[in-house]
Design a protein around this motif. Structure first.
Motif, PDB file in Angstrom:
ATOM      1  N   VAL A 117      38.239 -13.848   2.182  1.00 30.58           N
ATOM      2  CA  VAL A 117      38.073 -13.564   2.754  1.00 30.58           C
ATOM      3  C   VAL A 117      36.343 -13.973   3.349  1.00 30.58           C
ATOM      4  N   MET A 163      40.420  -6.661   6.903  1.00 30.55           N
ATOM      5  CA  MET A 163      39.276  -6.942   5.453  1.00 30.55           C
ATOM      6  C   MET A 163      39.959  -5.027   4.518  1.00 30.55           C
ATOM      7  N   THR A 209      33.649 -16.518   5.291  1.00 32.03           N
ATOM      8  CA  THR A 209      33.096 -16.396   6.962  1.00 32.03           C
ATOM      9  C   THR A 209      31.540 -16.622   6.727  1.00 32.03           C
ATOM     10  N   VAL A 231      37.140  -5.984  12.235  1.00 27.72           N
ATOM     11  CA  VAL A 231      37.267  -7.121  10.930  1.00 27.72           C
ATOM     12  C   VAL A 231      36.969  -7.144  10.105  1.00 27.72           C
ATOM     13  N   SER A 287      43.263 -17.133   5.174  1.00 24.36           N
ATOM     14  CA  SER A 287      42.728 -17.999   4.661  1.00 24.36           C
ATOM     15  C   SER A 287      43.265 -17.027   3.575  1.00 24.36           C
ATOM     16  N   SER A 338      48.801 -10.429   7.279  1.00 25.33           N
ATOM     17  CA  SER A 338      48.565 -10.817   8.913  1.00 25.33           C
ATOM     18  C   SER A 338      48.791 -10.064   9.618  1.00 25.33           C
ATOM     19  N   ILE A 342      40.308 -15.872   9.313  1.00 29.05           N
ATOM     20  CA  ILE A 342      40.796 -14.623   8.138  1.00 29.05           C
ATOM     21  C   ILE A 342      42.755 -14.784   8.119  1.00 29.05           C
ATOM     22  N   THR A 378      46.515  -6.898   9.679  1.00 34.86           N
ATOM     23  CA  THR A 378      44.863  -7.371  10.580  1.00 34.86           C
ATOM     24  C   THR A 378      45.181  -7.592  11.546  1.00 34.86           C
TER      25      THR A 378
END
Length: 736
Positions: free
Chosen positions: A593, A569, A597, A565, A632, A352, A629, A355
């Motif tokens: 993911v 991913m 979405t 985004v 998940s 995360s 995101i 991300t």
């Protein structure tokens, strides 16, 4: 106004006092101090300019450098009007430019400097353009034994040569740094500056130094920026919505704490609750130290942080329960619980954080706000859940205070202890359900479309002043029935004034549309107007201003959000591949993911005309997608970590059984984390007010769909790919 995006380096008036006297001599011979015998009213009639412009002094003190006057902000517009008069322009030198300082000079932010700048180029262009600036930063420097702020500026080779010439010619004089015709700084040149590196010092606050650095950087802009509108606005969520949000968040926190105590026992629950409170304090404290502004995307980051903070404690407690069921002592079970849960917590949090870093680097505006809060919160969560709670347990164990702790209660003793659900057997149905939702969403997207908010479509703004204070929610509800489209209402300036934004027929350029909207506004808010008010009176007296504006979220920002985004991913998938050394896990996580979405977007295009609250797709919707995101992938990584661990212990066990066992053994953790996060968001959804209902609804959908995708999309896809790999390897060995 139009931003030039340039740093102006001009020779300012060096002999300030003489320049001021010269101006006074040309415009009017009498100085204010010679008029002591006359009344102020008489003086104002004879010298209207100098009645409101203090020449070269403030509170009896002479101003320095290129400053020629000081004025109250309420008089600036009138002074500009005088200075722009033809008879005044004819008297003033052609190469003289008078510009206001951007910052007030007093604590009450009432008075501003007027600078006299000598333009060195005949065409009025700056002596040195801002495109030569390659970088600018605010930092600290030691001056006279104390630390002060300074701004460092670096130029390219071409700029360095021109800057050296300019500074050499103007030693002892001031240069002005101007953006949007406002003077941001006018430092004196002390020596010739070569090499293209300069330092600007002064009594800057950290905020002022940072602003000046940003102004210098803005000189690199490839295109100009048009300020469409500038107003002082109230909170965009509305004060009532803010109060409702705080109450709902506090209630959610209390319920969350109660849940932890009810599920794991009083002592474990209180320790987890203490870690949760510390996590919030750490996160808010760090944000405050950065002087960050907490926006709705930032709140989204905090919601995600709360969910992950609880998840870390749940993971530790579930592993501890497993060790206790295996017959280990309490101290050994707690130690092993922390040890076995560490890899899952580390992987899920780091994934995360990766991300968040990607989103911060590529994103802008709301995306950066979300990423900043999420990264800080995750670090705080890891610290509090993994280390601080363990210190508490070790201290309690040393004092023999945990004799009867079982990490269960009478309610949860046998709940999900040994589930035997065959998840993989339902994988085909599991694929079909989200696939069907996405197909229906695609059909709806091509026919109905999304309810795009004003952020994406642009719209018309109307500033309306009433005779009494009004509530933004009340005005919005009145107008929703009149205007078929997105309506946004915020307080602007004072409680009796609001700005109404709507994208009603925004693509229609017919002038009659403006009259139609004004009529609808009138009909909508008629009950708030005095009885007998006519449409003409409403448009003439109550509508203060109106304008048509373009989208506030430009295409480049939308594209940046999309690319951020997608790249995030891919980075998540790459990390999972590096950590788990199996591409099946990466593909499964990416698919999960993506499915989550796409399903949320599908629900928004299917339901926005059905549900009784607004479901706009705007900046807050993007924030919600980002939250999901992060949530998940966190859920998916925890399950994958257990699969990896089981494969390591039993490498020859049937993969079908291994994955089913992993899903069942983490089911209690999945249930608890999803339910606790759901409780937080559901409270905000119900009690947080209409303004953020669409935002919280998207997160509610994401929690449910994200949990489903972990169980029925990510893990089954990983199994399918691993099964093919195992079968291919077996066939190759059989053929030898």
């Amino acid at each position: 106004t139009e931003a030039t995006g340039e740093v102006v380096a001009d020779n300012a008036a060096a002999e300030t006092t003489n320049d001021a006297d010269s101006l006074l001599a040309k415009i009017g011979e009498d100085k204010p101090e010679t008029q002591a015998a006359k009344s102020m009213e008489e003086f104002a009639k004879q010298h209207p300019l100098f009645a409101i412009l203090q020449i070269n002094q403030y509170n009896g003190q002479l101003a320095s450098g290129p400053v020629v006057g000081i004025a109250d902000k309420k008089d600036i517009a009138k002074i500009n009007e005088y200075l722009n008069m033809k008879q005044v322009k004819d008297i003033l030198p052609r190469n003289l430019s008078l510009k206001w300082g951007v910052k007030a000079i007093d604590e009450k932010e009432q008075y501003f400097y007027l600078y006299a700048i000598k333009m060195t180029n005949r065409d009025g262009t700056p002596a040195l353009g801002g495109d030569v600036v390659t970088d600018a930063n605010a930092d600290f420097v030691q001056q006279a034994g104390r630390s002060e702020q300074q701004v460092s500026m670096t130029m390219n080779a071409e700029g360095a040569k021109a800057w050296a010439r300019l500074t050499k010619e103007n030693i002892g004089k001031a240069v002005a740094i101007v953006l949007d015709d406002m003077v941001y700084s006018a430092p004196n040149v002390q020596v010739e500056i070569t090499g293209g590196r300069s330092q600007i010092t002064g009594h800057f606050t950290p905020e002022e130094a940072k602003d000046l650095a940003n102004v210098l950087k803005s000189g690199k802009m490839a295109a100009s920026v048009s300020i469409v509108q500038e107003d002082v606005v109230g909170p965009s969520l509305g004060q009532e919505a803010i109060n409702s949000g705080v109450i709902s968040f506090a209630l959610a926190l209390v319920l969350l704490m109660f849940y932890m105590c009810a599920f794991y026992g009083v002592i474990p629950g209180l320790i987890a609750d203490g870690a949760l409170v510390l996590n919030i304090f750490f996160t808010m404290g760090i944000l405050a130290s950065f002087q960050a502004v907490l926006t709705l995307p930032g709140i989204a980051g905090m919601v995600l942080t709360l969910g992950m903070a609880v998840d870390a404690n749940v993971l530790i407690y579930e592993r501890t329960k497993e060790e206790l069921r295996a017959g280990k002592s309490l101290s050994k079970a707690i130690a092993d619980g922390y040890g076995n849960a560490f890899s899952a917590i580390f992987d899920s949090n780091l994934t995360s954080i990766i991300t968040g870093v990607v989103l911060f680097y590529f994103g802008t505006g709301p995306i950066r706000g979300f990423a900043t809060t999420m990264i800080i919160g995750l670090f705080a969560s890891f610290l509090t859940a993994v280390f601080l709670t363990r210190i508490v347990y070790e201290a309690l164990l040393a004092k023999d205070k945990l004799k009867n702790v079982t990490f269960t209660t009478s309610i949860t003793k046998d709940l999900l202890t040994n589930p035997k659900i065959n998840f993989l057997a339902a994988r085909k149905v599991g694929y079909l359900i989200p696939a069907g939702i996405i197909v229906l969403g695609a059909i709806s997207m091509s026919t109905i479309g999304l309810n795009n908010g004003i952020d994406f479509t642009g719209g018309r703004n109307y500033v309306i002043r009433f005779d009494q204070d009004v509530k933004t929610d009340e005005v919005r509800n009145m107008l929703d029935a009149q205007l078929d489209g997105s309506v946004s209402v915020i307080q602007i300036g004072t409680p009796d004034q609001v700005r109404v934004s709507t994208n009603y027929k925004i693509d229609d350029n017919d002038p009659a549309i403006d009259q139609e909207i004004e009529n609808k506004l009138f009909e909508g808010v008629k009950s708030l107007l005095p009885a007998g008010t006519t449409l003409d009176q409403f448009t003439g007296q109550y509508i203060q201003s109106s304008q048509k504006v373009g989208p506030s979220m430009a295409d480049d920002i939308k594209n940046a959000a999309f690319l951020a985004v997608i790249f995030a991913m891919f980075c998540m998938a790459a990390y999972i591949l590096l950590r788990f050394r199996d591409i099946s896990f990466s593909i499964g996580a990416f698919a999960s993911v993506a499915v989550t979405t796409l399903c949320i977007i599908s629900f928004y295009t299917l339901l926005w005309k059905v549900l009784p609250f607004s479901m706009e797709v705007d900046q807050t919707f993007i924030a919600a997608i980002l939250t999901i995101i992060g949530y998940s992938i966190n859920d998916t990584v925890v399950v994958f970590d257990r699969i990896r661990e089981t494969i390591g212990l039993y490498p020859k066990r049937d993969r079908y059984q291994v994955i089913n066992d992993a899903l069942n053994s983490t089911l209690s953790r999945t249930f608890n984390t999803s339910l606790t996060t759901l409780v937080v968001v559901l409270c905000i959804f119900i009690l947080g007010g209409a303004t953020i209902r669409s935002f919280t609804f998207a997160i509610l959908l994401g929690i449910i769909i994200g949990t489903y995708s972990t169980l029925f999309v990510a893990t089954p896809i990983a199994y399918e790919l691993q099964k093919k790999k195992i079968n291919k390897k077996a066939a190759a060995e059989a053929g030898k």
